[in-house]
Design an enzyme around this catalytic site. Structure first.
Site, PDB file in Angstrom:
ATOM      1  N   ARG A 116       0.854  -1.185   0.000  1.00 53.94           N
ATOM      2  CA  ARG A 116       0.000   0.000   0.000  1.00 53.94           C
ATOM      3  C   ARG A 116       0.891   1.236   0.000  1.00 53.94           C
ATOM      4  NH1 ARG A 116      -3.244  -3.084  -1.325  1.00 53.94           N
ATOM      5  NH2 ARG A 116      -5.346  -3.489  -0.506  1.00 53.94           N
TER       6      ARG A 116
ATOM      7  N   GLU B 145      -4.777   6.740  -7.489  1.00 51.61           N
ATOM      8  CA  GLU B 145      -4.831   5.779  -8.596  1.00 51.61           C
ATOM      9  C   GLU B 145      -6.135   5.939  -9.368  1.00 51.61           C
ATOM     10  OE1 GLU B 145      -4.123   1.771  -7.378  1.00 51.61           O
ATOM     11  OE2 GLU B 145      -2.235   2.239  -6.384  1.00 51.61           O
TER      12      GLU B 145
ATOM     13  N   HIS C 246      -0.183  -0.598 -10.617  1.00 49.20           N
ATOM     14  CA  HIS C 246      -0.910  -1.490  -9.709  1.00 49.20           C
ATOM     15  C   HIS C 246      -1.293  -2.797 -10.419  1.00 49.20           C
ATOM     16  CE1 HIS C 246      -3.460  -1.438  -5.795  1.00 49.20           C
ATOM     17  NE2 HIS C 246      -2.944  -2.640  -6.030  1.00 49.20           N
TER      18      HIS C 246
END
Length: 319
Positions: free
Chosen positions: A238, A267, A286
């Site tokens: 994270r 994001e 990601h």
């Protein structure tokens, strides 16, 4: 009346083909959203005529204010069995059922090692130079054999990263607040006495902790200053565990050799975000969970959740 189901953040337009939707095809129309919608007003307008939403990971928040603007919404399916950005109490109050799916069958272990190896051997620079007619060899690779791999977190993912590090001949150490000598021994690694010791000794530091109040900002400027100047930092966990401003400063000032990052404070990453142009950074959008097996699991179980809900027997309830 047929229901409408939105597949949020279906960037690859893969959700409708990753699973067999035929069990609900006679009752549900599936609509992919291939662009991220980050603004609540835009999201409320886009979802106003949908009964079901399938949302990937924790990228799209569903606070009480949004749920109140979606009177037609009846079911949210979230990938994974934990979602902290959905207001579950508000969902119940508005009559919205929230279901989940099993977590990733292939957690970001392989991507972690792709980033480590890419950093160690300068793969992006060398590939770019080769393709664009640059110099033949421009970097000197870092060896992994005999070096120290420091793991922040030794759970399911961290322990698998450790086993691969051992296969490379690395000396693996680990630390977390709750890590015991017994757990470290089970995995075959050494427990660092402190976070500071791990950072100071490691040639590669990889983050594998869940985000919580205790881990938020765990690595800030003082912690990054403890790392060796030729060490690498990798974060596939994270973004908020690592202070983003402190990391950018360390990269720009050359205080660490490089970083591999798959997670970001925002994001998708905005076009002008400084992470897009930071030096010594190997970054991926990601991708840790983005595999065929995971998509088959997520969307396959989303179909199961939808069918069970429509049959009046919802499964994998969250909240």
């Amino acid at each position: 009346m047929r229901l409408r189901c939105a597949l949020l953040d279906d960037f690859q337009n893969a959700g409708s083909t990753a699973a067999d939707w035929s069990p609900v095809a006679d009752r549900v129309d599936v609509v992919p959203f291939t662009e991220h919608i980050g603004d609540e007003d835009e999201l409320a307008a886009a979802l106003a005529h949908f009964d079901i939403v399938v949302t990937l990971r924790e990228r799209v928040p569903f606070p009480a204010s949004l749920l109140a603007r979606l009177p037609r919404l009846r079911l949210i399916v979230a990938t994974g069995m934990r979602n902290t950005v959905i207001d579950h109490a508000a969902a119940r109050a508005h009559g919205v059922t929230v279901c989940g799916t099993e977590s990733s069958s292939t957690p970001p272990v392989e991507l972690t090692w792709a980033l480590i190896l890419g950093l160690a051997r300068g793969l992006v620079q060398e590939n770019t130079g080769l393709r664009e007619g640059g110099p033949w060899q421009s970097t000197v690779g870092a060896d992994l054999h005999g070096r120290v791999l420091g793991l922040l977190g030794l759970g399911k993912i961290g322990s698998r990263v450790a086993s691969i590090g051992q296969a490379f001949g690395m000396d693996v150490v680990a630390w977390s607040r709750n890590l015991t000598d017994e757990r470290a021994y089970e995995v075959g690694v050494r427990r660092a006495a402190s976070k500071e010791e791990l950072l100071a000794r490691s040639d590669v530091v990889s983050v594998h902790l869940a985000l919580s109040d205790r881990t938020r900002g765990l690595l800030g400027a003082p912690e990054l200053a403890l790392m060796k100047p030729d060490a690498f930092l990798v974060n596939t966990s994270r973004a908020a565990i690592v202070d983003q401003d402190a990391l950018l400063a360390a990269l720009h000032e050359g205080r660490i050799a490089g970083a591999g990052v798959d997670v970001f404070d925002v994001e998708p990453l905005p076009a002008g975000h400084p992470m897009r142009t930071a030096p010594r950074l190997l970054a991926t959008p990601h991708l840790g969970y983005v595999t065929r097996a995971n998509y088959a699991r997520y969307y396959g179980q989303a179909v199961e959740d939808i069918r069970a809900y429509l049959d009046g027997e919802p499964v994998r309830l969250l909240g």
